[in-house]
Scaffold this active site. Structure first.
Site, mmCIF file in Angstrom:
data_model
loop_
_atom_site.group_PDB
_atom_site.id
_atom_site.type_symbol
_atom_site.label_atom_id
_atom_site.label_comp_id
_atom_site.label_asym_id
_atom_site.label_seq_id
_atom_site.Cartn_x
_atom_site.Cartn_y
_atom_site.Cartn_z
ATOM 1 N N CYS A 54 16.209 38.939 9.765
ATOM 2 C CA CYS A 54 16.084 40.397 9.707
ATOM 3 C C CYS A 54 16.168 40.887 8.266
ATOM 4 O O CYS A 54 17.136 40.588 7.563
ATOM 5 C CB CYS A 54 17.180 41.053 10.536
ATOM 6 S SG CYS A 54 17.148 42.861 10.443
ATOM 7 N N CYS A 76 13.839 46.880 14.737
ATOM 8 C CA CYS A 76 15.054 46.105 15.029
ATOM 9 C C CYS A 76 14.635 44.832 15.758
ATOM 10 O O CYS A 76 14.061 44.893 16.854
ATOM 11 C CB CYS A 76 16.010 46.923 15.896
ATOM 12 S SG CYS A 76 17.469 45.994 16.433
ATOM 13 N N GLN A 117 24.298 46.531 32.015
ATOM 14 C CA GLN A 117 24.304 45.434 31.051
ATOM 15 C C GLN A 117 23.071 45.503 30.144
ATOM 16 O O GLN A 117 21.962 45.753 30.609
ATOM 17 C CB GLN A 117 24.341 44.100 31.777
ATOM 18 C CG GLN A 117 25.679 43.791 32.431
ATOM 19 C CD GLN A 117 26.774 43.453 31.429
ATOM 20 O OE1 GLN A 117 26.495 43.109 30.290
ATOM 21 N NE2 GLN A 117 28.014 43.546 31.861
ATOM 22 N N TYR A 175 36.415 49.052 38.431
ATOM 23 C CA TYR A 175 35.579 49.463 37.290
ATOM 24 C C TYR A 175 34.121 49.177 37.674
ATOM 25 O O TYR A 175 33.374 48.530 36.948
ATOM 26 C CB TYR A 175 35.951 48.712 36.011
ATOM 27 C CG TYR A 175 37.444 48.577 35.775
ATOM 28 C CD1 TYR A 175 38.162 49.572 35.120
ATOM 29 C CD2 TYR A 175 38.137 47.451 36.232
ATOM 30 C CE1 TYR A 175 39.536 49.452 34.910
ATOM 31 C CE2 TYR A 175 39.504 47.321 36.029
ATOM 32 C CZ TYR A 175 40.197 48.320 35.370
ATOM 33 O OH TYR A 175 41.558 48.197 35.168
ATOM 34 N N ASP A 235 35.788 44.289 36.245
ATOM 35 C CA ASP A 235 34.976 44.265 35.025
ATOM 36 C C ASP A 235 35.453 45.419 34.156
ATOM 37 O O ASP A 235 34.762 46.432 34.006
ATOM 38 C CB ASP A 235 33.491 44.412 35.409
ATOM 39 C CG ASP A 235 32.561 44.271 34.205
ATOM 40 O OD1 ASP A 235 33.055 44.036 33.088
ATOM 41 O OD2 ASP A 235 31.345 44.431 34.384
ATOM 42 N N CYS A 292 34.215 41.437 28.462
ATOM 43 C CA CYS A 292 33.377 41.505 27.268
ATOM 44 C C CYS A 292 34.205 41.303 26.007
ATOM 45 O O CYS A 292 33.646 41.304 24.904
ATOM 46 C CB CYS A 292 32.647 42.845 27.202
ATOM 47 S SG CYS A 292 33.736 44.282 27.137
#
Length: 442
Positions: free
Chosen positions: A81, A177, A271, A300, A368, A395
């Site tokens: 990048c 991006c 997600q 959650y 989650d 996560c």
């Protein structure tokens, strides 16, 4: 007497040996005086010149960027990048590392967090130490998978779209991006003038052709006429109260996972990786092995991804209770799961709603939680319900490790742990831990 302010060390440079990777997308080094440096854009084993970006004399640690590589790791590559590097875009952490090395570094971080915060070795967690790429993400060094289906662009003072620099409000203008999914890139956000906007979020659903742009205007600014390269619906976030308003088009996008379609409204959570929802549902269901007639909790629960998968498997004699704090997400979950009469979705914080349900026992639990984790109180409550198995989707490996320690105190052990690289080029990972009660006398 007031203590004199300590001298800032920003801009100071140190020649250092780079030590192990640490949680957060950096590696650890020490100055010749022994002060700890958290160094970005470096790899373990390298010798670099590190320039301080944050910190002062006597601070517990300094933050720094590797601005010159004197001795390179065999895992180093030129960042694909053009916007990556010291002082540039903060969206990626490991553009300078080979894909296999990135996954190895992430595995080392998960192992270190498990050991430090839960006292668990990989073997004790039922984990072989590997971090698995998502389907289609195994690319050669120098190539980047285009996976990010939701990109939030910041806007410069002159209306250019860009991304925030690391730990900064400054914007790095970009023209493309590399990690953005094709559905985001084809909108052409970077080519437009966004004067008056604070941010522009682009969403490209993977379960449909739905495309959405969410605009956050600066105070008093008028919305631009949004003309992009593909049809989109447009939402606006009220800068005064954060409420989301539909400008035109649908107020939701349609996503698909586990053979079902899910409505996700008002830029709500789904997600980000196109393969993530199916990957995580498969891992959770393989770990829980739901049976017909089971009673299950989905905590959650968002728009009902795991609740739907559970309901499908526990059948008409089973039941699923989902708990979610977001009002719009609850509306979506109820809509998405309306064909399951034995599914109930409650709105509120898990720690408040769960005790009020009066539930004293369940067969299965999925949780989650947000990045901070579930916390001791919620884990203690869950441990008292006697679930046959619990699936914890995380996560953040630090929050996972802390909560696993609480579950151990509550009589649960980790049966298996799987780690997925669903955020290539960044330091983030997704973990699925399957827990079961410790057998008495073991």
């Amino acid at each position: 007497m007031q203590a004199e302010p300590r001298k800032s060390l920003v801009g100071e440079e140190y020649e250092v040996e780079i030590g192990p990777v640490a949680h957060g997308g950096h590696c650890i080094a020490r100055t010749s005086e022994g002060q700890v440096l958290f160094v970005r854009h470096a790899l373990p084993g390298e010798r670099v010149v590190a320039r301080v970006t944050e910190g002062e004399e006597g601070a517990r640690f300094l933050r720094a960027d590797a601005v010159t590589v004197l001795e390179a790791s065999k895992d180093r590559i030129d960042a694909p990048c053009p916007f990556a590097g010291p002082g540039r875009c903060g969206g990626c952490d490991w553009q300078h590392a080979k894909p296999g090395a990135q996954r190895r570094l992430k595995g080392e971080v998960v192992a270190e967090q498990l050991q430090r915060l839960a006292g668990l070795t990989p073997e004790e967690a039922g984990w072989d130490g590997t971090v698995m790429p998502a389907e289609g993400d195994k690319v050669p060094a120098g190539q980047v998978p285009s996976w990010r289906t939701r990109v939030q662009y910041a806007v410069t003072a002159d209306g250019r779209a860009g991304l925030r620099r690391h730990r900064s409000h400054e914007v790095e203008p970009i023209d493309h991006c590399l990690i953005a999914a094709e559905g985001v890139s084809e909108l052409g956000i970077e080519k437009r003038d966004w004067t008056g906007m604070d941010s522009v979020e682009a969403i490209a659903a993977t379960g449909s052709q739905d495309r959405q742009v969410v605009l956050t205007p600066k105070p008093g600014a008028r919305l631009p006429l949004v003309e992009l390269d593909r049809p989109v619906s447009v939402l606006r976030i009220d800068e005064r109260n954060g409420q989301v308003h539909r400008v035109h088009g649908r107020p939701f996008v349609r996503e698909r996972a586990d053979g079902r379609t899910y409505r996700v409204g008002n830029g709500g959570f789904w997600q980000v990786h196109p393969k993530a929802a199916d990957t995580l549902v498969t891992a959770v269901m393989q770990g829980l092995l739901p049976r017909k007639g089971d009673m299950a909790l989905d905590l959650y629960c968002g728009v009902g991804l795991f609740a739907g998968a559970l309901a499908d498997r526990v059948g008409e004699q089973g039941a699923v209770l989902g708990i979610e704090s977001g009002k719009r997400a609850v509306e979506d979950a109820r809509h998405n799961l309306a064909d399951f009469p034995r599914v109930r979705i409650e709105q509120g914080k898990v720690e408040s709603v769960l005790p009020r349900t009066g539930i004293t026992e369940v067969d299965l639990v999925v949780l989650d939680p947000p990045r901070a984790g579930a916390g001791r109180r919620t884990v203690e409550h869950l441990s008292s319900l006697g679930a046959r198995r619990i699936a914890y989707v995380a996560c953040d490996p630090a929050a996972l490790a802390r909560d696993l320690a609480y579950f151990r105190d509550g009589g649960y052990r980790v049966r298996t742990l799987r780690v997925f690289d669903l955020f290539p080029m960044t330091h983030h990972v997704e973990c699925v831990a399957i827990l079961e009660p410790v057998k008495k006398g073991v």
